[in-house]
Design a protein around this motif. Structure first.
Motif, mmCIF file in Angstrom:
data_model
loop_
_atom_site.group_PDB
_atom_site.id
_atom_site.type_symbol
_atom_site.label_atom_id
_atom_site.label_comp_id
_atom_site.label_asym_id
_atom_site.label_seq_id
_atom_site.Cartn_x
_atom_site.Cartn_y
_atom_site.Cartn_z
ATOM 1 N N ILE A 18 0.859 -1.225 -0.018
ATOM 2 C CA ILE A 18 -0.058 -0.006 -0.029
ATOM 3 C C ILE A 18 0.864 1.371 0.032
ATOM 4 C CG2 ILE A 18 -1.632 1.328 1.360
ATOM 5 C CD1 ILE A 18 -2.929 -1.306 2.431
ATOM 6 N N LEU A 19 1.851 1.412 0.962
ATOM 7 C CA LEU A 19 2.699 2.503 1.082
ATOM 8 C C LEU A 19 3.669 2.594 -0.256
ATOM 9 C CD1 LEU A 19 3.539 2.406 4.809
ATOM 10 C CD2 LEU A 19 1.758 3.700 3.795
ATOM 11 N N ALA A 20 3.953 1.491 -0.866
ATOM 12 C CA ALA A 20 4.908 1.609 -2.231
ATOM 13 C C ALA A 20 4.025 2.228 -3.338
ATOM 14 C CB ALA A 20 5.336 0.226 -2.647
ATOM 15 N N GLU A 21 2.690 2.267 -3.026
ATOM 16 C CA GLU A 21 1.826 2.769 -4.228
ATOM 17 C C GLU A 21 1.337 4.153 -3.631
ATOM 18 O OE1 GLU A 21 -1.326 -0.401 -4.456
ATOM 19 O OE2 GLU A 21 0.082 -1.510 -5.763
ATOM 20 N N ASP A 22 1.843 4.882 -2.724
ATOM 21 C CA ASP A 22 1.723 5.963 -1.957
ATOM 22 C C ASP A 22 0.015 6.141 -1.460
ATOM 23 O OD1 ASP A 22 2.517 8.485 -1.311
ATOM 24 O OD2 ASP A 22 1.566 9.413 -2.942
ATOM 25 N N GLY A 23 -0.374 4.931 -0.978
ATOM 26 C CA GLY A 23 -1.755 5.064 -0.463
ATOM 27 C C GLY A 23 -1.785 5.229 0.956
ATOM 28 N N SER A 24 -3.003 5.253 1.535
ATOM 29 C CA SER A 24 -3.291 5.621 2.832
ATOM 30 C C SER A 24 -4.257 4.511 3.526
ATOM 31 C CB SER A 24 -3.831 6.908 3.102
ATOM 32 O OG SER A 24 -2.838 8.021 2.885
ATOM 33 N N VAL A 25 -4.007 4.217 4.664
ATOM 34 C CA VAL A 25 -4.576 2.790 5.273
ATOM 35 C C VAL A 25 -5.283 3.007 6.747
ATOM 36 C CG1 VAL A 25 -2.607 1.800 5.827
ATOM 37 C CG2 VAL A 25 -4.587 0.485 5.571
ATOM 38 N N LEU A 26 -6.443 2.500 7.011
ATOM 39 C CA LEU A 26 -6.994 2.600 8.325
ATOM 40 C C LEU A 26 -6.870 0.923 8.749
ATOM 41 C CD1 LEU A 26 -10.554 4.420 7.826
ATOM 42 C CD2 LEU A 26 -8.194 5.238 8.411
ATOM 43 N N VAL A 27 -6.292 0.980 9.909
ATOM 44 C CA VAL A 27 -6.005 -0.337 10.504
ATOM 45 C C VAL A 27 -7.041 -0.443 11.777
ATOM 46 C CG1 VAL A 27 -4.377 -2.163 11.506
ATOM 47 C CG2 VAL A 27 -3.754 -0.561 9.410
ATOM 48 N N PHE A 28 -7.828 -1.253 11.944
ATOM 49 C CA PHE A 28 -8.820 -1.388 12.875
ATOM 50 C C PHE A 28 -8.484 -2.715 13.767
ATOM 51 C CE2 PHE A 28 -11.470 1.253 10.179
ATOM 52 C CZ PHE A 28 -11.826 2.146 11.052
ATOM 53 N N THR A 29 -8.366 -2.595 15.079
ATOM 54 C CA THR A 29 -8.306 -3.711 16.087
ATOM 55 C C THR A 29 -8.965 -3.437 17.152
ATOM 56 O OG1 THR A 29 -7.055 -5.053 17.469
ATOM 57 C CG2 THR A 29 -6.126 -2.854 17.256
ATOM 58 N N GLN A 30 -9.964 -4.293 17.756
ATOM 59 C CA GLN A 30 -10.850 -4.156 18.833
ATOM 60 C C GLN A 30 -10.007 -3.924 20.346
ATOM 61 O OE1 GLN A 30 -12.459 -8.387 18.847
ATOM 62 N NE2 GLN A 30 -12.848 -8.002 20.863
ATOM 63 N N TYR A 31 -8.761 -4.260 20.202
ATOM 64 C CA TYR A 31 -7.772 -4.274 21.335
ATOM 65 C C TYR A 31 -6.901 -3.170 21.246
ATOM 66 C CZ TYR A 31 -9.275 -9.102 21.774
ATOM 67 O OH TYR A 31 -9.981 -10.349 21.723
ATOM 68 N N VAL A 32 -6.892 -2.307 22.354
ATOM 69 C CA VAL A 32 -6.060 -1.019 22.391
ATOM 70 C C VAL A 32 -4.656 -1.599 22.627
ATOM 71 C CG1 VAL A 32 -5.637 0.973 23.580
ATOM 72 C CG2 VAL A 32 -7.916 0.480 23.086
ATOM 73 N N SER A 33 -4.634 -2.876 23.468
ATOM 74 C CA SER A 33 -3.045 -3.205 23.689
ATOM 75 C C SER A 33 -2.654 -3.713 22.373
ATOM 76 C CB SER A 33 -3.184 -4.389 24.767
ATOM 77 O OG SER A 33 -4.275 -5.262 24.323
#
Length: 202
Positions: A42-57
Motif C-alpha cells: 500500500i505504501l509503495a503505491e503512495d496509499g493511505s490505510v486505516l487499521v482497525f483492532t478491537q484491542y487497544v493493547s
C-alpha cells in the motif's frame, strides 16, 4: 484465543519493543507478517490505510512495531482527547501520516477519513455491524477512490469460526431482509429448514 491469533505478545502481555531485552514481535505471528506485507504494498503505491483492532493493547503493539520499522503511523483510541483526535484526522487527511491505527469502538462514529484507499480489520468483531460502521469511516461523502477492505483471519482458529458464523448470518439476513418476502422463495430447502428449525439452548 482471539488475542493469541493476533499475536502471542498480546496474550502474554509482553512490553512493546522499545529497547534491548523487550518483546520481539517480528517472526512470531503470521498475521503480523501479512500486515507488514500489505502495508509495504500500500505504501509503495503512495496509499493511505486505516487499521482497525478491537484491542487497544494490540494497537499499541502495532504502533511500536511500525515505529521500529520506520513507518509513520498514529493511534486513536477511546482515551484520545477530542482536540488531539481532530488533529490526528487532519494529519491523516492531509497525507502527513499514511497509517492510521484505530480501536474499533472509538472509531465507530464521527470520523471522516476519505483519504484511505484501504481498510484493514486486524481482528474480527462478533457483530458485523460494528465492523461495517468502522469501515464506513472511509466511505464518507467526498470519497473519490475505490476502497479495498482486508480482513485478517488466522486460519483454522476461533477467528475462522467467527468468520464462518458472520458469513452465514449475513447471507441469511440478506436473503430474508435484503430483498423482502420474495427472497424466502429463493432459499434452498436446507436454508429454509435451518431458518425455522428449533435448536437446543447452548
Amino acid at each position: 484465543l482471539k488475542q493469541i491469533c493476533n499475536h502471542p505478545a498480546q496474550f502474554l502481555k509482553e512490553q512493546a519493543p522499545r529497547g534491548p531485552g523487550t518483546a520481539r514481535l517480528a517472526g512470531r505471528s503470521g498475521k503480523l507478517a501479512l500486515l507488514d506485507e500489505l502495508l509495504d504494498t500500500i505504501l509503495a503505491e503512495d496509499g493511505s490505510v486505516l487499521v482497525f483492532t478491537q484491542y487497544v493493547s494490540m494497537a499499541r503493539l502495532l504502533a511500536d512495531h511500525l515505529a521500529a520499522r520506520g513507518i509513520p503511523a498514529q493511534l486513536l483510541h477511546g482515551g484520545t482527547p477530542v482536540a488531539e483526535r481532530e488533529r490526528m484526522v487532519d494529519r491523516f487527511q492531509d497525507g502527513e501520516v499514511p497509517v492510521f491505527l484505530l480501536s474499533l469502538k472509538a472509531a465507530g462514529t464521527g470520523l471522516n477519513l476519505t483519504r484511505a484507499g484501504h481498510v484493514i480489520h486486524y481482528d474480527r468483531w462478533w457483530n458485523p455491524a460494528v465492523e461495517e460502521q468502522a469501515t464506513d469511516r472511509a466511505y464518507r461523502i467526498g470519497q473519490t477512490q475505490p476502497v479495498q477492505v482486508h480482513r485478517l483471519i488466522a486460519e483454522g482458529t476461533v477467528e475462522d469460526r467467527i468468520s464462518e458464523m458472520l458469513r452465514a448470518k449475513r447471507a441469511l439476513a440478506d436473503a430474508v431482509l435484503g430483498s423482502g418476502e420474495a427472497a424466502l422463495t429463493e432459499l434452498t430447502d436446507r436454508e429454509l429448514a435451518d431458518l425455522v428449525s428449533l435448536r437446543r439452548p447452548s
